[in-house]
Design a protein around this motif. Structure first.
Motif, mmCIF file in Angstrom:
data_model
loop_
_atom_site.group_PDB
_atom_site.id
_atom_site.type_symbol
_atom_site.label_atom_id
_atom_site.label_comp_id
_atom_site.label_asym_id
_atom_site.label_seq_id
_atom_site.Cartn_x
_atom_site.Cartn_y
_atom_site.Cartn_z
ATOM 1 N N MET A 26 0.800 -1.155 0.165
ATOM 2 C CA MET A 26 0.045 -0.083 -0.066
ATOM 3 C C MET A 26 0.858 1.244 -0.195
ATOM 4 S SD MET A 26 -3.067 -0.985 2.410
ATOM 5 C CE MET A 26 -2.411 -1.881 3.703
ATOM 6 N N HIS A 27 2.095 1.169 0.079
ATOM 7 C CA HIS A 27 3.201 2.167 0.248
ATOM 8 C C HIS A 27 3.680 2.658 -1.058
ATOM 9 C CE1 HIS A 27 5.446 4.959 2.838
ATOM 10 N NE2 HIS A 27 6.361 4.837 2.164
ATOM 11 N N ARG A 28 2.737 3.260 -1.931
ATOM 12 C CA ARG A 28 3.048 3.522 -3.288
ATOM 13 C C ARG A 28 2.166 4.576 -3.656
ATOM 14 N NH1 ARG A 28 1.300 -0.523 -7.787
ATOM 15 N NH2 ARG A 28 1.706 1.482 -9.112
ATOM 16 N N PRO A 29 2.591 5.309 -4.629
ATOM 17 C CA PRO A 29 1.725 6.541 -5.450
ATOM 18 C C PRO A 29 0.578 6.111 -5.764
ATOM 19 C CG PRO A 29 4.022 6.597 -5.871
ATOM 20 C CD PRO A 29 3.837 5.355 -5.416
ATOM 21 N N ALA A 30 -0.444 6.738 -5.777
ATOM 22 C CA ALA A 30 -1.804 6.547 -6.389
ATOM 23 C C ALA A 30 -1.401 6.671 -7.979
ATOM 24 C CB ALA A 30 -2.913 7.643 -5.936
ATOM 25 N N VAL A 249 -8.019 3.160 -4.149
ATOM 26 C CA VAL A 249 -6.536 2.871 -4.813
ATOM 27 C C VAL A 249 -5.719 2.111 -4.075
ATOM 28 C CG1 VAL A 249 -4.714 3.418 -6.000
ATOM 29 C CG2 VAL A 249 -6.765 4.671 -6.431
ATOM 30 N N HIS A 250 -5.213 2.706 -2.881
ATOM 31 C CA HIS A 250 -4.206 2.031 -1.901
ATOM 32 C C HIS A 250 -4.531 0.575 -1.215
ATOM 33 C CE1 HIS A 250 -2.870 5.848 -2.714
ATOM 34 N NE2 HIS A 250 -1.488 5.363 -2.512
ATOM 35 N N MET A 251 -6.117 0.800 -0.770
ATOM 36 C CA MET A 251 -6.648 -0.503 -0.330
ATOM 37 C C MET A 251 -6.620 -1.659 -1.436
ATOM 38 S SD MET A 251 -9.504 0.700 2.167
ATOM 39 C CE MET A 251 -9.053 -0.869 3.332
ATOM 40 N N TYR A 253 -4.384 -1.936 -3.859
ATOM 41 C CA TYR A 253 -3.060 -2.530 -3.898
ATOM 42 C C TYR A 253 -2.886 -3.312 -2.656
ATOM 43 C CZ TYR A 253 -1.460 1.742 -6.369
ATOM 44 O OH TYR A 253 -1.426 2.938 -7.174
ATOM 45 N N GLY A 254 -3.057 -3.290 -1.416
ATOM 46 C CA GLY A 254 -3.094 -4.185 -0.306
ATOM 47 C C GLY A 254 -3.906 -5.276 -0.406
#
Length: 395
Positions: A26-30, A249-251, A253-254
């Motif tokens: 999750m630690h990356r840009p949108a 977005v980040h969720m 990814y995870g």
């Protein structure tokens, strides 16, 4: 004085521990929400959800917890004043029914027990009485985390068929998907509800419905559909429509990473791991129960869930001491009893991102608290868990 410094063990039945690899994902840009990689991520997540549920149904992703998915499932297949039959086996099927009552659904509860699974014969008998077909859907949880019961979904399907009833079978798998066998299509389930924060090893905030053909047909005439939950709108041509707006977005990814970890371990291996760790827990609780203070909430061993164990305790003050000691002295957070079992039980979670050292650490902290406070218990609970795993995890 304590021995809690270090990584905390979260041993509650949701949210569960999130793997470091999922946190890192999750630690990356949108990125662009309308085309490219995120479209592929959504498709990958949907594919993996269908594989976990063993279905060819239609999946939908919601920016919501499990309660949101409850409402999504109901509003997409039912109309105002439709009757649903809730199969009681603890807190959560009833909660699902209550959420339906707030949007205009007529809710009937088939009374059950907080110490046992739903009785298929009782369901069949009630459905045979419904000669006019007033009951449009049946709501049940595969695992109730308040009671730690597991319901026999295939047996309930057989009861519905034996009664010749046409109600939709709707199953909440929030505490079971990714921890035990679930076969949506083979078992004749019409709607599956799930969420990401338990067996799927992701931070809370995403939930899912999966609709079978019969449910999609009922959807066409349902009049409780609303803009946000609506399945039809979420099948529009634009990617953002799958989320009724901006995707999380980040969720995503995870979640994609968590589902990748599940795929790499393999569902059969995951189910076996959960079964072994659950049985080790039960070995420990059986030893502690010899002191007369503790007992299993679910009386039939075959009906005990492999994701969480609810343990009754006779002394409410002792319960508070156990929770406090485990947290402040050992850095282990144990689940508390909820709803009708509030103040009467502790809940030991063994689901999701968990292995033998994590479980044995949790059991060890509990046994430390029992000894430290001189709470009556049978000795050797942790040793019993170790012996079980040693006997059942081959070289």
């Amino acid at each position: 004085m304590s021995v809690r410094n270090g990584r905390q063990f979260l041993s509650i039945p949701g949210p569960t521990t999130v793997p470091d690899a999922v946190l890192a994902a999750m630690h990356r840009p949108a990125i662009d929400i309308r085309k490219g990689e995120l479209v592929d991520i959504t498709a990958d997540i949907q594919h993996n959800l269908l594989a976990l549920a063993q279905t060819a149904g239609t999946p939908f992703i919601y920016i919501a917890n499990g309660h949101g998915a409850w409402e999504a499932a109901l509003s997409n297949v039912l109309s105002r004043n439709d009757k649903v039959l809730v199969l009681e086996s603890g807190s959560f099927a009833a909660g699902w029914g209550q959420s339906g009552a707030t949007i205009g659904i007529d809710v009937e509860i088939l009374p059950g027990s907080w110490t046992a699974a739903v009785d298929p014969a009782q369901l069949e008998a009630r459905l045979r009485q419904d000669v006019s077909g007033d009951i449009k859907a049946i709501l049940v949880v595969q695992i109730d985390t308040a009671t730690s019961v597991v319901n026999d979904i295939p047996a309930l399907r057989r009861a519905i068929d034996a009664a010749g009833h046409n109600a939709l079978l709707m199953v909440d798998t929030i505490a079971s998907l990714g921890t035990m066998t679930y076969k949506m299509d083979d078992w004749g389930v019409d709607v599956t509800v799930a969420a990401c924060q338990k067996g799927l090893m992701m931070s809370p905030g995403l939930s899912f419905t999966i609709a079978g053909e019969k449910a999609m047909a009922r959807h066409e005439t349902a009049n409780l559909r609303t803009a946000y939950w609506d399945w039809t709108a979420r099948q529009g041509p634009e990617h953002y429509q799958k989320y009724a707006g901006t995707p999380p977005v980040h969720m995503l990814y995870g979640l994609q990473k968590a589902l990748q970890l599940i795929r790499e371990e393999g569902l059969d291996a995951i189910i076996t791991r959960h079964r072994l760790l659950a049985e080790a827990t039960r070995c420990a609780v059986s030893k502690w129960a010899e002191g007369g203070m503790f007992s299993f909430n679910i009386t039939n061993p075959a009906e005990r869930a492999n994701s969480v164990t609810t343990v009754l305790i006779k002394d409410e003050q002792a319960l508070a001491k156990i929770h406090s000691y485990c947290d402040t002295k050992c850095g282990v957070v144990i689940g508390i009893g909820i709803s009708a079992l509030s103040g009467k039980a502790l809940r030991i979670a063994h689901m999701g991102h968990i292995n033998a050292p994590m479980l044995l650490g949790t059991l060890g902290a509990i046994e430390m608290s029992l000894k430290a406070h001189a709470i009556p218990h049978g000795n050797g609970g942790v040793q019993a868990a170790i012996e079980y795993l040693a006997d059942n995890v081959p070289l």
